[in-house]
Design an enzyme around this catalytic site. Structure first.
Site, PDB file in Angstrom:
ATOM      1  N   ARG A  21       0.816  -1.218   0.000  1.00  0.00           N
ATOM      2  CA  ARG A  21       0.000   0.000   0.000  1.00  0.00           C
ATOM      3  C   ARG A  21       0.847   1.265   0.000  1.00  0.00           C
ATOM      4  NH1 ARG A  21      -3.795  -0.781   4.981  1.00  0.00           N
ATOM      5  NH2 ARG A  21      -4.255   1.407   4.518  1.00  0.00           N
ATOM      6  N   GLY A 108       7.900  -3.418  13.119  1.00  0.00           N
ATOM      7  CA  GLY A 108       8.699  -2.350  12.528  1.00  0.00           C
ATOM      8  C   GLY A 108       7.896  -1.200  11.973  1.00  0.00           C
ATOM      9  N   GLY A 147      -8.191  -6.844  16.033  1.00  0.00           N
ATOM     10  CA  GLY A 147      -8.560  -7.953  16.903  1.00  0.00           C
ATOM     11  C   GLY A 147      -9.001  -7.418  18.257  1.00  0.00           C
ATOM     12  N   ASN A 234       0.768   1.742   7.193  1.00  0.00           N
ATOM     13  CA  ASN A 234       0.590   0.864   6.035  1.00  0.00           C
ATOM     14  C   ASN A 234       0.402   1.630   4.735  1.00  0.00           C
ATOM     15  OD1 ASN A 234       0.483  -1.920   7.260  1.00  0.00           O
ATOM     16  ND2 ASN A 234      -1.088  -0.894   8.476  1.00  0.00           N
TER      17      ASN A 234
END
Length: 456
Positions: A21, A108, A147, A234
């Site tokens: 992405r 990371g 989650g 991301n």
């Protein structure tokens, strides 16, 4: 009573993801925050705990990551095929062979986790109830697809579930799993060996170790931190968001430490910017890496500073550019549209306007006139200019290096200096001025007549 020895610590940092992405040739974890790769931000926070070992799990683009961490003495482990976070951590088993202690599992692309939070995770692992696993949780404004963690008021975990596998009731819970955890080395790989991939994604999930430990009758615990501390990257948009979060925290710290930021939201710091007390920073100032600013400095608006050392009481800008190797002495002055590179400006010296000082040593009390240039490059090599204490360089002068201007010397405005000037001398290097009385009027009259003739 003797204090129990601090536990040995190791860290496993996951950096195997492709980061598609980001749409970048640069590995995701090497994109910078405040001028420093994300991964190295995290590695330095880990280093503050003095770990016995640090392992970075690599995958796609491994060469870039390996090159980044090798100078730090960090070892790497390869996850050749991305089969989930549990599988990724398992790849570090060989690198941690023989290690006895606590293992921190970090990411990371989650670069802002502090050393204090890591230490808190380890401390919770050694609490009286001795949890099998400590998970770092957070409560985001939008839990989205994170989650979920179901835990009691004491933080003891009843269940952890991935969003894809959660029920509607479980998705309504806002305590989310950051993915970061602390586990004893004696437990970690034994639990990972039992993790299966019977789930919606067909992956080996690291959080499953919590429920496997529970099945053995061993509870795990969650401690919480802010969503900002565990923000992940991301995409380019998320990178910008984490950068902003880091900058906001740094601005607040700068002001708490005694600096004045006139418009804090417009000042951008580097990861290693050092500010003294009573520093004043006007709007739209950008710091690159390697800047140290002493007490009482004023940095005016729209200045860009990188790799520079600024002495006490100095003044910079507005619209100044200090490049690597620039050193400003105490109470010196760099004014508007002045650029310095690999140059030293002595105590009380000043270059107030429209000047370039490169590869130069400027003595105390020197006055550099507007439009002065040190001509330091001949297209092949760089050369040095030395200007002695108290010298005066007239406006629009070009000092062609290598050249030395002696202490107390004066260079006349508009001069091109190609040879050394002795101390206290006057140097003039310009064409002789010639005046021709009436020439201007005769020229205008002739041209006007010529122009009139062309219109007939």
């Amino acid at each position: 009573m003797a204090t129990a020895p601090a536990p040995n610590i190791a860290a496993v940092i996951l950096a195997a993801g492709k980061g598609t992405r980001m749409k970048s040739d640069l590995h995701k974890v090497l994109h910078p925050i405040a001028g420093h790769p994300m991964l190295l931000h995290l590695a330095e926070s880990v280093a503050a705990l003095k770990p016995e070992r640090t392992v970075v799990v690599t995958g796609a683009g491994r060469e870039q990551v390996e090159a980044a961490v090798a100078p730090l003495g960090i070892v790497t482990a390869l996850q050749a095929e991305q089969l989930g976070t549990g599988h990724a951590v398992a790849q570090a088993e060989a690198a941690l062979a023989g290690f006895e202690g606590d293992v921190l599992v970090l990411y990371g692309d989650v670069p802002l986790v502090s050393s204090a939070t890591m230490q808190a995770m380890v401390a919770r692992l050694h609490a009286p109830d001795s949890p099998a696993v400590v998970v770092l949780g957070f409560r985001p404004a939008d839990p989205a697809a994170y989650g979920r963690i179901i835990a009691d008021e004491a933080g003891v975990i009843a269940k952890m579930v991935e969003y894809k596998d959660a029920s509607e009731a479980e998705r309504a819970i806002n305590l989310c799993n950051s993915g970061l955890m602390a586990v004893r080395s004696a437990d970690l790989f034994a639990l990972l060996a039992r993790v299966g991939n019977d789930n919606a994604a067909g992956e080996y999930y690291l959080p499953d170790v919590v429920m496997l430990a529970a099945a053995d009758g061993r509870a795990s615990a969650v401690i919480e931190t802010s969503a900002a501390e565990v923000a992940g990257v991301n995409s380019r948009a998320e990178l910008a968001g984490v950068e902003l979060s880091w900058q906001q925290a740094r601005r607040t710290q700068a002001m708490a430490d005694g600096a004045t930021l006139i418009a804090p939201e417009t000042v951008w710091f580097a990861f290693d910017t050092v500010l003294g007390r009573d520093v004043v920073i006007e709007p739209n100032v950008v710091f690159g890496p390697g800047v140290s600013v002493a007490d009482g400095v004023v940095i005016h608006a729209f200045s860009h500073i990188e790799g520079a050392t600024i002495g006490a009481g100095a003044e910079v800008g507005p619209f100044a550019r200090l490049r690597p190797g620039a050193v400003l002495g105490e109470h010196s002055k760099i004014g508007n549209f002045v650029e310095m590179k690999k140059a030293v400006l002595g105590v009380g010296a000043k270059a107030n306007h429209l000047t370039y000082l490169g590869d130069a040593e400027v003595g105390p009390g020197v006055n550099i006139g507007a439009g002065t240039i040190t001509c330091n490059y001949d297209g092949f090599f760089k050369y040095k200019t030395v200007i002695g204490a108290g010298a005066f360089i007239g406006s629009n002068s070009a000092l062609v290096a290598p050249v030395t201007i002696g202490a107390g010397a004066i260079v006349g405005a508009g001069s091109v200096i190609t040879g050394d000037v002795e101390a206290d001398a006057l140097a003039l290097a310009r064409g002789k001025q010639e005046a021709r009385p009436g020439w201007g009027k005769r020229f205008r009259d002739a041209m006007m007549a010529k122009k009139a003739a062309t219109k007939k």
